[in-house]
Scaffold this active site. Structure first.
Site, PDB file in Angstrom:
ATOM      1  N   TRP A  89      39.196  47.395  47.536  1.00  0.00           N
ATOM      2  CA  TRP A  89      40.558  47.834  47.232  1.00  0.00           C
ATOM      3  C   TRP A  89      40.650  48.568  45.920  1.00  0.00           C
ATOM      4  O   TRP A  89      41.471  49.474  45.758  1.00  0.00           O
ATOM      5  CB  TRP A  89      41.549  46.670  47.321  1.00  0.00           C
ATOM      6  CG  TRP A  89      41.745  46.256  48.747  1.00  0.00           C
ATOM      7  CD1 TRP A  89      41.379  45.074  49.321  1.00  0.00           C
ATOM      8  CD2 TRP A  89      42.304  47.055  49.811  1.00  0.00           C
ATOM      9  NE1 TRP A  89      41.684  45.083  50.662  1.00  0.00           N
ATOM     10  CE2 TRP A  89      42.241  46.287  50.994  1.00  0.00           C
ATOM     11  CE3 TRP A  89      42.835  48.334  49.887  1.00  0.00           C
ATOM     12  CZ2 TRP A  89      42.699  46.753  52.231  1.00  0.00           C
ATOM     13  CZ3 TRP A  89      43.295  48.809  51.112  1.00  0.00           C
ATOM     14  CH2 TRP A  89      43.227  48.021  52.260  1.00  0.00           C
ATOM     15  N   ASP A 159      46.997  45.038  41.205  1.00  0.00           N
ATOM     16  CA  ASP A 159      47.240  44.976  42.647  1.00  0.00           C
ATOM     17  C   ASP A 159      47.038  43.525  43.088  1.00  0.00           C
ATOM     18  O   ASP A 159      45.916  43.081  43.290  1.00  0.00           O
ATOM     19  CB  ASP A 159      46.265  45.905  43.375  1.00  0.00           C
ATOM     20  CG  ASP A 159      46.354  45.769  44.898  1.00  0.00           C
ATOM     21  OD1 ASP A 159      47.217  45.009  45.395  1.00  0.00           O
ATOM     22  OD2 ASP A 159      45.550  46.431  45.585  1.00  0.00           O
ATOM     23  N   LYS A 183      50.097  39.486  53.009  1.00  0.00           N
ATOM     24  CA  LYS A 183      49.173  38.358  52.855  1.00  0.00           C
ATOM     25  C   LYS A 183      49.907  37.087  52.429  1.00  0.00           C
ATOM     26  O   LYS A 183      49.771  36.062  53.072  1.00  0.00           O
ATOM     27  CB  LYS A 183      48.065  38.694  51.858  1.00  0.00           C
ATOM     28  CG  LYS A 183      46.921  39.516  52.443  1.00  0.00           C
ATOM     29  CD  LYS A 183      47.107  40.977  52.253  1.00  0.00           C
ATOM     30  CE  LYS A 183      45.953  41.781  52.854  1.00  0.00           C
ATOM     31  NZ  LYS A 183      45.914  43.133  52.287  1.00  0.00           N
TER      32      LYS A 183
HETATM   33  C1  LIG Z   1      45.669  44.412  52.023  1.00  0.00           C
HETATM   34  C2  LIG Z   1      45.493  44.989  50.681  1.00  0.00           C
HETATM   35  C3  LIG Z   1      45.891  46.297  50.365  1.00  0.00           C
HETATM   36  C4  LIG Z   1      46.467  47.248  51.396  1.00  0.00           C
HETATM   37  O1  LIG Z   1      47.747  46.959  51.679  1.00  0.00           O
HETATM   38  P1  LIG Z   1      48.628  47.933  52.654  1.00  0.00           P
HETATM   39  O2  LIG Z   1      49.918  47.217  52.667  1.00  0.00           O
HETATM   40  O3  LIG Z   1      47.913  47.961  53.967  1.00  0.00           O
HETATM   41  O4  LIG Z   1      48.664  49.258  52.023  1.00  0.00           O
HETATM   42  C5  LIG Z   1      45.730  46.748  49.075  1.00  0.00           C
HETATM   43  N1  LIG Z   1      45.192  45.957  48.136  1.00  0.00           N
HETATM   44  C6  LIG Z   1      44.784  44.707  48.396  1.00  0.00           C
HETATM   45  C7  LIG Z   1      44.209  43.868  47.300  1.00  0.00           C
HETATM   46  C8  LIG Z   1      44.920  44.185  49.676  1.00  0.00           C
HETATM   47  O5  LIG Z   1      44.511  42.933  49.940  1.00  0.00           O
END
Ligand SMILES: *Cc1c(COP(=O)(O)O)cnc(C)c1O
Length: 348
Positions: A89, A159, A183
């Site tokens: 990511w 993030d 998540k």
């Molecule tokens: C799942 C995830 C993403 C992507 O998220 P989207 O909503 O599909 O854009 C980005 N960063 C992390 C750490 C993730 O776990």
């Protein structure tokens, strides 16, 4: 999603809040929806003790859209930003930011196959960077920062898609926190952002209002029709977390869940293996391999038949991955551990 939340949403679906219609059919300008949205924000603020000088936004487009909007909003023409590359990511965040800011990869775990975090004393940070971006929990590689890195006066951007609300957090250490909701919060597409208000004024380039954090903050994240369903479900999850005892309680549970699974993996005599350096192991996402990858398909088939879902590792890594998000109870981890022991005896 917590089962309690799903059941409540199911009950309320045809007639929400005594309105005679579902939450998806409400006007986002109506008093019921406005009150719900304000309550969701207040509950999130309470869970994370968000200081008053931070704005909370409920945006759309997933974490991925923020990979681009963050440099568009926080960096001016010619600026550079520091990125810590700790896995899949982080790499995505870097490549999506590159059209909008000079990216300096200040540290990377790539040469270690992302099995450990780049040591803090090796980071080549620029004190003039517009911000420092990192990914506290790498969902696919299964590495997690267990401390907030010290980066001086440069705003720290995180993030937190896969670890937000999993433990208490000192929000004041960050300039901007963002999380795709799917998540630990609610439906995909929704993004929750916590941003220090002084950063709202930074956007230095011409761009549409819909992309500007300052405009979103000034309009309570309702420049366009928000994702009303997602916002509502996020609000239910926040209420559920408060009822569980808040983030201290979640942290204790999440620690116990992860310890239980790592103990089973490490105690399997090499039948199962997690290759992440111990100090960087994730509490949320635990990738593991079988001693013989020829058994992977059988493992997935039998585990699914036993009611243990979504254990297939990401296609980039193969193997297995157990995601132990807030909504996963300890009993589910116990069931997985029991299945793993049984599987290794039958397929030894
Ligand atoms: C799942 C995830 C993403 C992507 O998220 P989207 O909503 O599909 O854009 C980005 N960063 C992390 C750490 C993730 O776990």
């Amino acid at each position: 999603m917590p089962v309690d939340v799903l059941e409540r949403a199911a009950r309320e679906l045809p007639d929400w809040d005594g309105s005679g219609a579902s939450v998806m059919e409400q006007s986002h300008r109506g008093k019921r929806f406005i009150a719900m949205a304000a309550q969701a924000e207040a509950d999130l603020r309470r869970l994370l003790t968000v200081p008053d000088d931070y704005a909370v936004l409920f945006l759309q487009g997933g974490a991925t859209q923020q990979f681009a909007l963050i440099p568009m909003n926080l960096a001016g023409p010619g600026d550079s930003a520091d990125y810590i590359d700790s896995g899949h990511w982080s790499e995505k965040a870097i490549s999506e930011a590159a059209p909008y800011v000079r990216v300096n990869v200040a540290a990377s775990g790539k040469h270690d196959a992302y099995r450990r975090l780049p040591a803090r004393d090796s980071w080549q940070l620029d004190p003039h960077a517009a911000y420092v971006h990192y990914t506290p929990n790498e969902t696919i590689h299964g590495v997690e920062f267990h401390d907030i890195p010290e980066v001086g006066d440069v705003p720290l951007v995180a993030d937190m898609s896969s670890n937000i609300l999993s433990e208490p957090l000192d929000v004041s250490r960050f300039g901007l926190i963002y999380a795709g909701a799917q998540k630990n919060i609610g439906p995909s597409g929704l993004v929750v952002m916590i941003i220090r208000r002084d950063l709202l004024q930074r956007a230095g380039r011409p761009m549409a209002r819909i992309f500007r954090y300052a405009e979103q903050a000034a309009h309570d994240s309702m420049l366009n029709t928000p994702n009303t369903w997602g916002w509502y479900l996020a609000g239910l999850t926040f209420q559920w977390l408060l009822a569980q005892g808040g983030l201290e309680a979640m942290a204790g549970r999440n620690r116990a869940k992860a310890e239980r699974l790592y103990r089973a993996i490490d105690g399997s005599g090499g039948y199962y293996r997690n290759r992440i350096e111990r100090s960087a192991r994730s509490r949320m996402n635990i990738p593991f391999t079988l001693h013989d990858s020829a058994l992977d398909a059988v493992f997935l088939q039998e585990s699914e038949a036993a009611g243990l879902l979504a254990l297939k590792g990401h296609k980039a890594l193969g193997g297995m991955r157990a995601s132990l998000y807030n909504a996963v109870p300890l009993e589910a981890v116990e069931a997985l551990v029991e299945f793993m022991g049984d599987f290794s005896r039958r397929h030894g």
